[in-house]
Scaffold this active site. Structure first.
Site, short mmCIF file in Angstrom:
data_model
loop_
_atom_site.label_atom_id
_atom_site.label_comp_id
_atom_site.label_asym_id
_atom_site.label_seq_id
_atom_site.Cartn_x
_atom_site.Cartn_y
_atom_site.Cartn_z
N GLU A 92 -11.99 35.60 38.27
CA GLU A 92 -10.83 36.01 39.05
C GLU A 92 -10.13 37.16 38.31
O GLU A 92 -10.04 37.16 37.09
CB GLU A 92 -9.87 34.84 39.25
CG GLU A 92 -10.46 33.79 40.19
CD GLU A 92 -9.44 32.77 40.66
OE1 GLU A 92 -9.46 32.44 41.85
OE2 GLU A 92 -8.62 32.30 39.86
N CYS A 110 -4.77 42.43 35.74
CA CYS A 110 -4.97 41.40 34.73
C CYS A 110 -6.46 41.06 34.72
O CYS A 110 -6.97 40.49 35.70
CB CYS A 110 -4.12 40.19 35.11
SG CYS A 110 -4.32 38.80 34.00
N CYS A 117 -13.38 29.45 29.13
CA CYS A 117 -12.83 29.73 27.80
C CYS A 117 -13.10 28.52 26.92
O CYS A 117 -12.99 27.38 27.36
CB CYS A 117 -11.32 29.98 27.88
SG CYS A 117 -10.57 30.38 26.27
N CYS A 121 -7.08 25.11 25.71
CA CYS A 121 -5.63 24.83 25.75
C CYS A 121 -5.38 23.82 26.87
O CYS A 121 -5.87 23.99 27.99
CB CYS A 121 -4.86 26.12 25.98
SG CYS A 121 -5.16 27.34 24.69
N CYS A 124 -4.02 24.90 30.46
CA CYS A 124 -4.58 26.10 31.09
C CYS A 124 -5.80 25.75 31.93
O CYS A 124 -6.74 25.12 31.45
CB CYS A 124 -4.96 27.10 30.00
SG CYS A 124 -5.90 28.52 30.60
N CYS A 340 -0.36 33.23 35.33
CA CYS A 340 -0.93 32.91 34.03
C CYS A 340 -1.45 31.48 33.99
O CYS A 340 -0.74 30.55 34.35
CB CYS A 340 0.14 33.01 32.96
SG CYS A 340 0.27 34.63 32.26
N1 SAH Z 1 -6.71 33.64 26.08
C1 SAH Z 1 -5.62 34.53 25.98
C2 SAH Z 1 -5.38 35.36 27.22
C3 SAH Z 1 -5.52 34.63 28.54
S1 SAH Z 1 -4.31 33.41 28.88
C4 SAH Z 1 -4.36 33.81 25.55
O1 SAH Z 1 -4.36 32.59 25.54
O2 SAH Z 1 -3.40 34.48 25.21
C5 SAH Z 1 -2.89 34.40 29.28
C6 SAH Z 1 -1.56 33.73 29.04
O3 SAH Z 1 -1.36 32.64 29.97
C7 SAH Z 1 -1.43 33.10 27.67
O4 SAH Z 1 -0.20 33.43 27.10
C8 SAH Z 1 -1.51 31.63 27.99
O5 SAH Z 1 -0.94 30.84 27.01
C9 SAH Z 1 -0.79 31.56 29.29
N2 SAH Z 1 -1.01 30.33 30.04
C10 SAH Z 1 -2.10 29.56 30.09
N3 SAH Z 1 -1.94 28.53 30.94
C11 SAH Z 1 -0.69 28.64 31.44
C12 SAH Z 1 0.08 27.91 32.40
N4 SAH Z 1 -0.42 26.85 33.00
N5 SAH Z 1 1.33 28.32 32.67
C13 SAH Z 1 1.83 29.43 32.08
N6 SAH Z 1 1.16 30.18 31.20
C14 SAH Z 1 -0.08 29.79 30.87
FE1 SF4 Z 2 -8.33 30.21 26.77
FE2 SF4 Z 2 -6.46 29.52 28.54
FE3 SF4 Z 2 -6.10 28.98 25.94
FE4 SF4 Z 2 -6.00 31.53 26.79
S1 SF4 Z 2 -4.58 29.88 27.34
S2 SF4 Z 2 -7.08 30.73 24.99
S3 SF4 Z 2 -7.55 31.45 28.44
S4 SF4 Z 2 -7.71 28.13 27.25
#
Ligand code: SAH
Ligand code: SF4
Length: 362
Positions: A92, A110, A117, A121, A124, A340
Protein backbone atom coordinates in the site's frame (compact mmCIF):
# COMPACT_ATOMS: atom_id res chain seq x y z
CA UNK A 1 16.27 -8.09 -16.05
CA UNK A 2 16.98 -4.57 -14.80
CA UNK A 3 14.35 -1.89 -14.44
CA UNK A 4 15.28 1.44 -16.02
CA UNK A 5 14.07 3.04 -12.78
CA UNK A 6 16.90 1.29 -10.92
CA UNK A 7 19.69 2.84 -12.97
CA UNK A 8 21.31 6.10 -11.96
CA UNK A 9 21.61 8.57 -14.85
CA UNK A 10 25.30 7.63 -15.17
CA UNK A 11 24.49 3.92 -15.24
CA UNK A 12 21.80 4.55 -17.83
CA UNK A 13 24.25 6.45 -20.04
CA UNK A 14 26.68 3.58 -19.78
CA UNK A 15 24.02 1.02 -20.69
CA UNK A 16 22.91 3.02 -23.73
CA UNK A 17 26.47 3.72 -24.87
CA UNK A 18 27.06 -0.02 -24.82
CA UNK A 19 24.19 -0.23 -27.31
CA UNK A 20 25.91 2.37 -29.54
CA UNK A 21 23.25 4.99 -28.84
CA UNK A 22 24.30 8.66 -29.00
CA UNK A 23 24.57 10.53 -25.70
CA UNK A 24 21.32 12.47 -25.96
CA UNK A 25 19.32 9.25 -25.88
CA UNK A 26 19.92 8.96 -22.13
CA UNK A 27 18.35 12.38 -21.63
CA UNK A 28 15.35 11.36 -23.68
CA UNK A 29 14.91 8.25 -21.56
CA UNK A 30 15.27 10.23 -18.32
CA UNK A 31 12.64 12.71 -19.51
CA UNK A 32 10.33 9.84 -20.39
CA UNK A 33 10.81 8.16 -17.01
CA UNK A 34 10.74 11.07 -14.59
CA UNK A 35 9.02 13.98 -16.36
CA UNK A 36 6.45 12.21 -18.47
CA UNK A 37 6.22 9.20 -16.13
CA UNK A 38 5.77 6.75 -18.98
CA UNK A 39 5.04 3.20 -17.96
CA UNK A 40 6.50 1.00 -20.70
CA UNK A 41 9.39 0.92 -23.14
CA UNK A 42 6.95 0.99 -26.07
CA UNK A 43 5.61 4.35 -24.94
CA UNK A 44 9.02 5.98 -25.36
CA UNK A 45 8.33 6.58 -29.01
CA UNK A 46 11.18 9.06 -29.58
CA UNK A 47 13.57 6.15 -29.38
CA UNK A 48 14.18 4.27 -32.59
CA UNK A 49 12.53 0.85 -32.57
CA UNK A 50 15.91 -0.83 -32.98
CA UNK A 51 17.23 0.81 -29.82
CA UNK A 52 14.16 -0.22 -27.84
CA UNK A 53 14.65 -3.75 -29.15
CA UNK A 54 18.32 -3.66 -28.16
CA UNK A 55 17.40 -2.45 -24.67
CA UNK A 56 14.94 -5.31 -24.31
CA UNK A 57 17.57 -7.79 -25.47
CA UNK A 58 20.03 -6.75 -22.77
CA UNK A 59 17.25 -7.08 -20.19
CA UNK A 60 16.30 -3.44 -19.60
CA UNK A 61 12.65 -3.18 -18.62
CA UNK A 62 10.05 -0.59 -17.76
CA UNK A 63 6.74 -1.52 -16.22
CA UNK A 64 4.25 0.50 -14.18
CA UNK A 65 2.74 -1.11 -11.07
CA UNK A 66 -0.69 -2.65 -11.52
CA UNK A 67 -3.29 -0.79 -9.46
CA UNK A 68 -5.26 -3.44 -7.59
CA UNK A 69 -7.35 -0.90 -5.75
CA UNK A 70 -7.40 2.83 -5.14
CA UNK A 71 -9.58 4.64 -2.61
CA UNK A 72 -9.86 8.31 -1.69
CA UNK A 73 -11.02 9.87 1.56
CA UNK A 74 -14.24 11.89 1.50
CA UNK A 75 -12.40 15.22 1.39
CA UNK A 76 -10.32 13.89 -1.50
CA UNK A 77 -7.09 14.82 0.25
CA UNK A 78 -5.88 11.29 0.97
CA UNK A 79 -5.61 8.53 -1.61
CA UNK A 80 -4.45 5.02 -0.87
CA UNK A 81 -3.36 2.63 -3.60
CA UNK A 82 -2.80 -1.10 -3.37
CA UNK A 83 -0.08 -1.66 -5.94
CA UNK A 84 1.26 -4.87 -7.46
CA UNK A 85 4.86 -3.85 -8.05
CA UNK A 86 6.82 -5.18 -11.04
CA UNK A 87 9.27 -6.87 -8.64
CA UNK A 88 6.48 -9.12 -7.36
CA UNK A 89 5.43 -7.49 -4.07
CA UNK A 90 2.07 -5.99 -3.29
CA UNK A 91 2.13 -2.92 -1.05
CA UNK A 92 0.00 0.00 0.00
CA UNK A 93 1.15 3.52 -0.85
CA UNK A 94 -0.53 6.73 0.26
CA UNK A 95 -0.79 10.25 -1.18
CA UNK A 96 -1.62 13.01 1.30
CA UNK A 97 -2.45 16.49 0.06
CA UNK A 98 -2.37 19.64 2.14
CA UNK A 99 -4.04 22.70 0.59
CA UNK A 100 -1.90 25.86 0.46
CA UNK A 101 -3.37 29.24 -0.31
CA UNK A 102 -2.38 30.65 -3.64
CA UNK A 103 -0.44 27.65 -4.85
CA UNK A 104 -0.67 23.97 -5.62
CA UNK A 105 -1.14 21.75 -2.56
CA UNK A 106 1.71 20.08 -0.76
CA UNK A 107 1.55 16.52 -2.06
CA UNK A 108 3.33 13.97 0.11
CA UNK A 109 3.73 10.35 -0.94
CA UNK A 110 4.20 7.81 1.84
CA UNK A 111 6.19 4.90 0.38
CA UNK A 112 6.58 1.32 1.55
CA UNK A 113 10.07 -0.16 1.72
CA UNK A 114 9.16 -3.72 2.67
CA UNK A 115 6.16 -5.99 2.19
CA UNK A 116 5.35 -6.63 5.84
CA UNK A 117 7.91 -5.88 8.55
CA UNK A 118 10.07 -8.01 10.81
CA UNK A 119 10.08 -5.56 13.73
CA UNK A 120 6.73 -6.68 15.09
CA UNK A 121 5.68 -3.48 16.87
CA UNK A 122 2.61 -4.62 18.77
CA UNK A 123 0.39 -1.70 17.74
CA UNK A 124 1.23 -1.70 14.01
CA UNK A 125 -0.84 -3.54 11.40
CA UNK A 126 2.20 -3.99 9.16
CA UNK A 127 4.22 -5.44 12.03
CA UNK A 128 1.47 -7.91 12.75
CA UNK A 129 1.70 -9.24 9.17
CA UNK A 130 5.27 -10.40 9.70
CA UNK A 131 8.03 -9.95 7.13
CA UNK A 132 7.53 -10.93 3.52
CA UNK A 133 10.26 -9.28 1.45
CA UNK A 134 12.32 -6.20 0.77
CA UNK A 135 11.16 -3.78 -1.92
CA UNK A 136 13.90 -2.96 -4.46
CA UNK A 137 14.74 0.71 -5.07
CA UNK A 138 13.04 0.80 -8.47
CA UNK A 139 9.77 -0.29 -6.88
CA UNK A 140 10.06 2.37 -4.19
CA UNK A 141 10.56 4.94 -6.95
CA UNK A 142 7.64 3.43 -8.89
CA UNK A 143 5.31 4.17 -5.96
CA UNK A 144 6.17 7.88 -6.21
CA UNK A 145 5.78 7.89 -9.99
CA UNK A 146 2.39 6.24 -9.65
CA UNK A 147 1.05 9.26 -7.79
CA UNK A 148 2.95 11.72 -9.97
CA UNK A 149 1.00 10.23 -12.89
CA UNK A 150 -2.23 10.99 -11.02
CA UNK A 151 -1.18 14.57 -10.18
CA UNK A 152 0.38 15.67 -13.48
CA UNK A 153 -2.89 16.14 -15.42
CA UNK A 154 -4.00 18.58 -12.67
CA UNK A 155 -0.79 20.54 -13.04
CA UNK A 156 0.38 19.33 -9.61
CA UNK A 157 3.56 17.60 -8.52
CA UNK A 158 4.76 15.32 -5.75
CA UNK A 159 6.45 17.76 -3.36
CA UNK A 160 7.52 15.45 -0.50
CA UNK A 161 8.26 11.78 0.08
CA UNK A 162 8.14 10.14 3.49
CA UNK A 163 9.48 6.63 4.07
CA UNK A 164 6.72 5.84 6.54
CA UNK A 165 4.68 3.21 4.75
CA UNK A 166 4.99 -0.50 5.25
CA UNK A 167 8.31 -1.81 6.51
CA UNK A 168 11.47 -0.60 8.20
CA UNK A 169 13.51 1.44 5.70
CA UNK A 170 16.83 0.98 7.50
CA UNK A 171 16.36 -2.81 7.48
CA UNK A 172 16.36 -2.49 3.68
CA UNK A 173 19.21 -0.02 3.78
CA UNK A 174 20.85 -0.22 0.35
CA UNK A 175 17.58 -0.09 -1.58
CA UNK A 176 16.28 2.76 0.56
CA UNK A 177 19.39 4.86 -0.07
CA UNK A 178 19.38 4.02 -3.78
CA UNK A 179 15.75 5.14 -3.98
CA UNK A 180 16.54 8.39 -2.13
CA UNK A 181 19.38 9.12 -4.57
CA UNK A 182 17.18 8.41 -7.56
CA UNK A 183 14.33 10.56 -6.26
CA UNK A 184 16.67 13.48 -5.58
CA UNK A 185 19.01 13.25 -8.57
CA UNK A 186 18.52 16.46 -10.60
CA UNK A 187 18.60 14.38 -13.79
CA UNK A 188 16.08 11.89 -12.40
CA UNK A 189 13.05 12.81 -10.23
CA UNK A 190 14.78 15.95 -8.92
CA UNK A 191 13.14 16.31 -5.52
CA UNK A 192 15.03 18.33 -2.89
CA UNK A 193 16.78 16.08 -0.35
CA UNK A 194 15.12 18.17 2.35
CA UNK A 195 11.74 17.15 0.98
CA UNK A 196 12.41 13.55 2.05
CA UNK A 197 11.98 12.05 5.52
CA UNK A 198 13.09 8.57 6.52
CA UNK A 199 11.26 7.16 9.53
CA UNK A 200 12.96 4.38 11.47
CA UNK A 201 12.16 2.18 14.43
CA UNK A 202 15.78 2.93 15.33
CA UNK A 203 18.80 0.87 14.39
CA UNK A 204 21.72 2.95 15.72
CA UNK A 205 24.37 1.48 13.39
CA UNK A 206 22.17 2.08 10.34
CA UNK A 207 21.46 5.66 11.50
CA UNK A 208 25.23 6.27 11.65
CA UNK A 209 25.60 4.81 8.18
CA UNK A 210 22.87 7.07 6.86
CA UNK A 211 24.52 10.10 8.48
CA UNK A 212 27.74 9.24 6.64
CA UNK A 213 25.94 9.33 3.27
CA UNK A 214 25.89 13.13 3.66
CA UNK A 215 22.34 13.35 2.42
CA UNK A 216 20.09 16.16 3.60
CA UNK A 217 17.13 13.90 4.31
CA UNK A 218 15.14 14.31 7.50
CA UNK A 219 15.22 11.51 10.06
CA UNK A 220 12.32 10.49 12.29
CA UNK A 221 12.97 8.06 15.14
CA UNK A 222 9.95 6.06 16.34
CA UNK A 223 10.48 6.01 20.10
CA UNK A 224 7.05 5.41 21.72
CA UNK A 225 8.36 5.03 25.26
CA UNK A 226 10.56 6.98 27.67
CA UNK A 227 12.21 3.90 29.16
CA UNK A 228 13.72 0.62 27.96
CA UNK A 229 11.32 -1.73 29.72
CA UNK A 230 8.21 -0.26 28.10
CA UNK A 231 9.88 0.24 24.73
CA UNK A 232 10.87 -3.42 24.64
CA UNK A 233 7.26 -4.40 25.19
CA UNK A 234 6.01 -2.20 22.37
CA UNK A 235 8.89 -2.74 19.94
CA UNK A 236 9.99 -6.30 20.80
CA UNK A 237 12.79 -6.61 18.22
CA UNK A 238 14.41 -3.34 19.34
CA UNK A 239 15.63 -5.16 22.46
CA UNK A 240 19.37 -4.70 21.84
CA UNK A 241 19.03 -0.93 21.48
CA UNK A 242 18.37 1.24 24.48
CA UNK A 243 16.47 4.52 24.36
CA UNK A 244 19.71 6.30 25.30
CA UNK A 245 21.66 4.67 22.46
CA UNK A 246 18.96 5.58 20.00
CA UNK A 247 18.87 9.22 21.06
CA UNK A 248 22.67 9.33 20.87
CA UNK A 249 22.49 8.10 17.29
CA UNK A 250 19.94 10.86 16.63
CA UNK A 251 22.34 13.46 18.03
CA UNK A 252 25.16 12.15 15.83
CA UNK A 253 22.84 12.32 12.81
CA UNK A 254 22.05 15.94 13.61
CA UNK A 255 25.75 16.80 14.02
CA UNK A 256 26.70 15.13 10.75
CA UNK A 257 23.87 16.51 8.61
CA UNK A 258 22.59 19.65 10.35
CA UNK A 259 19.08 18.25 9.97
CA UNK A 260 16.89 18.34 13.03
CA UNK A 261 15.77 14.88 14.08
CA UNK A 262 12.17 14.24 15.03
CA UNK A 263 10.85 11.70 17.48
CA UNK A 264 7.60 9.87 16.78
CA UNK A 265 5.53 8.84 19.75
CA UNK A 266 2.34 6.86 19.13
CA UNK A 267 0.12 7.67 22.10
CA UNK A 268 -1.64 4.57 23.43
CA UNK A 269 -4.35 4.79 26.05
CA UNK A 270 -3.22 3.45 29.41
CA UNK A 271 0.10 2.21 28.02
CA UNK A 272 2.46 5.15 27.39
CA UNK A 273 0.28 8.23 27.92
CA UNK A 274 0.42 8.99 31.64
CA UNK A 275 1.56 12.32 33.07
CA UNK A 276 4.50 10.53 34.69
CA UNK A 277 5.51 9.08 31.33
CA UNK A 278 5.28 12.53 29.74
CA UNK A 279 7.61 13.88 32.42
CA UNK A 280 9.99 10.95 31.94
CA UNK A 281 9.99 11.56 28.19
CA UNK A 282 10.74 15.22 28.75
CA UNK A 283 13.68 14.22 30.96
CA UNK A 284 15.25 11.92 28.38
CA UNK A 285 14.70 14.40 25.55
CA UNK A 286 15.73 17.58 27.33
CA UNK A 287 18.48 19.33 25.42
CA UNK A 288 18.37 16.80 22.60
CA UNK A 289 17.01 19.48 20.25
CA UNK A 290 14.44 17.10 18.82
CA UNK A 291 10.88 17.79 17.78
CA UNK A 292 8.29 15.33 19.07
CA UNK A 293 5.40 14.25 16.84
CA UNK A 294 2.64 12.82 18.99
CA UNK A 295 0.49 10.41 16.99
CA UNK A 296 -2.75 9.42 18.77
CA UNK A 297 -2.87 5.71 17.97
CA UNK A 298 -4.68 4.80 14.79
CA UNK A 299 -7.02 1.86 15.12
CA UNK A 300 -5.77 -1.56 14.01
CA UNK A 301 -7.02 -5.05 14.79
CA UNK A 302 -5.03 -5.07 18.06
CA UNK A 303 -6.25 -4.35 21.59
CA UNK A 304 -4.85 -0.81 21.76
CA UNK A 305 -6.65 2.52 21.50
CA UNK A 306 -5.88 6.22 21.38
CA UNK A 307 -6.19 8.32 24.55
CA UNK A 308 -8.97 10.92 24.80
CA UNK A 309 -8.37 14.30 23.15
CA UNK A 310 -7.90 15.76 26.58
CA UNK A 311 -5.30 13.13 27.42
CA UNK A 312 -3.40 13.92 24.23
CA UNK A 313 -3.48 17.68 24.96
CA UNK A 314 -2.29 17.12 28.50
CA UNK A 315 0.64 14.93 27.38
CA UNK A 316 1.67 17.60 24.93
CA UNK A 317 1.32 20.36 27.51
CA UNK A 318 3.65 18.59 29.91
CA UNK A 319 6.31 18.18 27.21
CA UNK A 320 5.98 21.80 26.09
CA UNK A 321 6.20 23.13 29.64
CA UNK A 322 9.34 21.10 30.20
CA UNK A 323 10.85 22.83 27.17
CA UNK A 324 10.39 19.99 24.71
CA UNK A 325 9.00 20.94 21.34
CA UNK A 326 5.99 18.74 20.62
CA UNK A 327 3.03 18.82 18.28
CA UNK A 328 0.14 16.47 17.70
CA UNK A 329 0.29 15.06 14.22
CA UNK A 330 -2.96 15.43 12.37
CA UNK A 331 -3.46 12.05 10.83
CA UNK A 332 -5.03 11.89 7.44
CA UNK A 333 -6.97 9.06 5.90
CA UNK A 334 -7.80 7.05 9.02
CA UNK A 335 -11.28 6.32 7.67
CA UNK A 336 -9.76 4.52 4.69
CA UNK A 337 -7.14 2.82 6.88
CA UNK A 338 -4.44 4.91 5.21
CA UNK A 339 -2.96 6.46 8.35
CA UNK A 340 0.30 5.53 10.11
CA UNK A 341 0.43 1.91 11.14
CA UNK A 342 -2.73 0.88 9.31
CA UNK A 343 -1.15 -0.34 6.10
CA UNK A 344 -1.45 -4.03 5.34
CA UNK A 345 -1.99 -6.10 2.26
CA UNK A 346 -4.08 -9.06 3.31
CA UNK A 347 -7.71 -9.62 2.31
CA UNK A 348 -8.99 -7.08 4.83
CA UNK A 349 -6.97 -4.31 3.29
CA UNK A 350 -8.29 -5.13 -0.15
CA UNK A 351 -11.93 -5.18 0.85
CA UNK A 352 -12.55 -3.42 4.13
CA UNK A 353 -12.19 0.23 3.36
CA UNK A 354 -15.07 1.44 5.49
CA UNK A 355 -18.24 3.26 4.54
CA UNK A 356 -16.56 6.65 4.19
CA UNK A 357 -14.31 5.48 1.41
CA UNK A 358 -15.19 6.17 -2.17
CA UNK A 359 -13.52 3.90 -4.68
CA UNK A 360 -11.44 5.79 -7.20
CA UNK A 361 -10.60 2.77 -9.27
CA UNK A 362 -10.45 -1.00 -9.01
N1 SAH B 1 9.18 1.27 10.24
C1 SAH B 1 9.31 2.68 10.31
C2 SAH B 1 8.49 3.43 9.29
C3 SAH B 1 7.09 2.90 9.05
S1 SAH B 1 5.96 3.07 10.38
C4 SAH B 1 9.03 3.19 11.71
O1 SAH B 1 8.57 2.41 12.53
O2 SAH B 1 9.32 4.34 11.98
C5 SAH B 1 5.59 4.81 10.33
C6 SAH B 1 5.15 5.40 11.64
O3 SAH B 1 3.85 4.90 12.02
C7 SAH B 1 6.06 5.06 12.80
O4 SAH B 1 6.33 6.21 13.56
C8 SAH B 1 5.22 4.08 13.58
O5 SAH B 1 5.60 3.99 14.91
C9 SAH B 1 3.85 4.63 13.40
N2 SAH B 1 2.77 3.71 13.73
C10 SAH B 1 2.74 2.38 13.59
N3 SAH B 1 1.55 1.88 13.97
C11 SAH B 1 0.79 2.93 14.35
C12 SAH B 1 -0.55 3.09 14.80
N4 SAH B 1 -1.35 2.05 14.93
N5 SAH B 1 -0.99 4.33 15.10
C13 SAH B 1 -0.17 5.40 14.94
N6 SAH B 1 1.08 5.33 14.49
C14 SAH B 1 1.57 4.11 14.21
FE1 SF4 C 1 7.70 -2.13 11.27
FE2 SF4 C 1 5.34 -1.06 11.92
FE3 SF4 C 1 7.29 -1.21 13.75
FE4 SF4 C 1 7.52 0.52 11.70
S1 SF4 C 1 5.98 0.58 13.32
S2 SF4 C 1 9.09 -0.89 12.50
S3 SF4 C 1 6.50 -0.68 10.07
S4 SF4 C 1 6.28 -2.96 12.77
Amino acid sequence: MTSLLRLTPAELEEALTALDAPRYRADQVLQALYRRCLGSLDEITQLPGALREGMREVGLTLEAPAVLREVASDDGETTKALLALPGGSTVETVLMQYPRSGRAPRSTVCVSTQAGCAMGCVFCATGQMGFERNIPAEDIVAQVLHFQRLLAPRGEHVTNVVFMGMGEPLANYDETVRAVRQLTDPRAFDLAQRAITVSTVGIPRAIDRLAAEKLQVGLAISLHAPDDALRRRLVPTARPNSVAELLDAGRRYFRATGRRVSVEYALIDGVNDSAEQARALARVLRGAGVHVNLIPLNATAGPFAAPSRRGVREFRRILNEAGVNATVRIEKGAEIAAACGQLRTDVDAASGTGPAASPVRG
